[in-house]
Design a protein around this motif. Sequence first.
Motif, short mmCIF file in Angstrom:
data_model
loop_
_atom_site.label_atom_id
_atom_site.label_comp_id
_atom_site.label_asym_id
_atom_site.label_seq_id
_atom_site.Cartn_x
_atom_site.Cartn_y
_atom_site.Cartn_z
N ASN A 2 2.59 51.23 10.87
CA ASN A 2 3.44 51.02 12.04
C ASN A 2 2.80 49.86 12.97
O ASN A 2 1.53 49.80 12.96
N TYR A 3 3.51 49.03 13.64
CA TYR A 3 3.25 48.07 14.44
C TYR A 3 3.79 48.58 15.67
O TYR A 3 4.76 49.32 16.11
N VAL A 4 2.78 48.62 16.87
CA VAL A 4 2.95 48.80 18.12
C VAL A 4 2.85 47.58 19.00
O VAL A 4 1.75 46.72 19.15
N PHE A 5 3.90 47.36 19.83
CA PHE A 5 4.26 46.16 20.58
C PHE A 5 3.97 46.63 22.15
O PHE A 5 4.87 47.45 22.41
N ASP A 32 5.21 42.72 34.75
CA ASP A 32 4.51 42.68 36.17
C ASP A 32 3.24 43.52 36.28
O ASP A 32 2.51 43.71 37.19
N ASN A 33 2.70 43.79 34.87
CA ASN A 33 1.14 44.36 34.62
C ASN A 33 1.13 45.71 35.36
O ASN A 33 -0.08 46.22 35.80
N GLU A 34 2.36 46.48 35.36
CA GLU A 34 2.24 47.74 36.09
C GLU A 34 3.03 48.54 35.35
O GLU A 34 2.81 50.04 34.99
N ASN A 35 4.23 48.17 34.70
CA ASN A 35 5.21 49.02 33.80
C ASN A 35 5.20 48.10 32.56
O ASN A 35 5.32 47.00 32.27
N PHE A 36 4.81 48.94 31.54
CA PHE A 36 4.63 48.37 29.92
C PHE A 36 5.73 49.06 28.96
O PHE A 36 5.78 50.32 28.87
N ASP A 37 6.52 48.28 28.42
CA ASP A 37 7.50 48.55 27.60
C ASP A 37 6.75 48.51 26.15
O ASP A 37 5.99 47.75 25.91
N VAL A 38 6.92 49.77 25.35
CA VAL A 38 6.29 50.09 24.20
C VAL A 38 7.37 50.17 23.10
O VAL A 38 8.27 50.90 23.32
N THR A 39 7.22 49.32 22.10
CA THR A 39 8.05 49.30 21.02
C THR A 39 7.39 49.64 19.71
O THR A 39 6.22 49.03 19.62
N ILE A 40 7.82 50.43 18.92
CA ILE A 40 6.85 50.84 17.76
C ILE A 40 8.12 50.78 16.51
O ILE A 40 9.35 50.82 16.70
N GLY A 41 7.50 50.54 15.24
CA GLY A 41 8.16 50.17 14.01
C GLY A 41 7.41 49.43 12.99
O GLY A 41 6.11 49.60 12.92
N THR A 42 7.97 49.00 12.15
CA THR A 42 7.72 48.28 10.84
C THR A 42 7.78 46.91 11.11
O THR A 42 8.55 46.53 11.84
N VAL A 65 10.52 52.63 22.61
CA VAL A 65 10.23 54.08 22.61
C VAL A 65 9.77 54.60 23.59
O VAL A 65 9.97 55.71 23.99
N GLY A 66 9.58 53.65 24.63
CA GLY A 66 9.36 54.02 26.12
C GLY A 66 8.68 53.36 27.03
O GLY A 66 8.36 52.00 26.66
N THR A 67 8.59 53.42 28.16
CA THR A 67 7.70 52.42 29.05
C THR A 67 6.91 53.47 29.96
O THR A 67 7.11 54.80 30.32
N VAL A 68 5.64 52.83 29.95
CA VAL A 68 4.73 53.74 30.43
C VAL A 68 4.15 52.76 31.98
O VAL A 68 4.29 51.60 31.89
N SER A 69 3.78 53.53 33.11
CA SER A 69 3.09 52.85 34.18
C SER A 69 1.63 53.13 34.26
O SER A 69 1.44 54.46 34.08
N ALA A 70 1.12 51.96 34.78
CA ALA A 70 -0.41 52.42 34.74
C ALA A 70 -0.87 51.50 36.00
O ALA A 70 -0.45 50.35 36.03
N LYS A 71 -2.23 52.10 36.57
CA LYS A 71 -2.70 51.19 37.58
C LYS A 71 -4.03 50.63 36.95
O LYS A 71 -4.53 49.62 37.86
#
Length: 76
Positions: free
Chosen positions: A21-24, A29-39, A46-52
């Motif tokens: 699997n590749y994870v991109f 904005d360096n606060e909300n991160f889109d996550v794409t997973i696949g081959t 697959v989702g968006t995470v927020s982090a400080k």
Amino acid sequence: MKFNTSIDDNFASFYDRENDNYVFVESTDNENFDVTIGTASGATLVGTVSAKNDEELNAKLEALYQGFMMKNERDS
């Protein structure tokens, strides 16, 4: 799978050799991160995470990836 990205990065990619699997991870904005997973032949958002901070981001990426893998195992 361990992630080691920074909230200062606008893009990061990881490869899980064990599961092929590749994870991109991408952010504008360096606060909300889109996550794409696949081959190599196709990937899905697959989702968006927020982090400080880096630790929060990497922990959330790991949790999202583990959840994705568990769902795939159940669906198989």
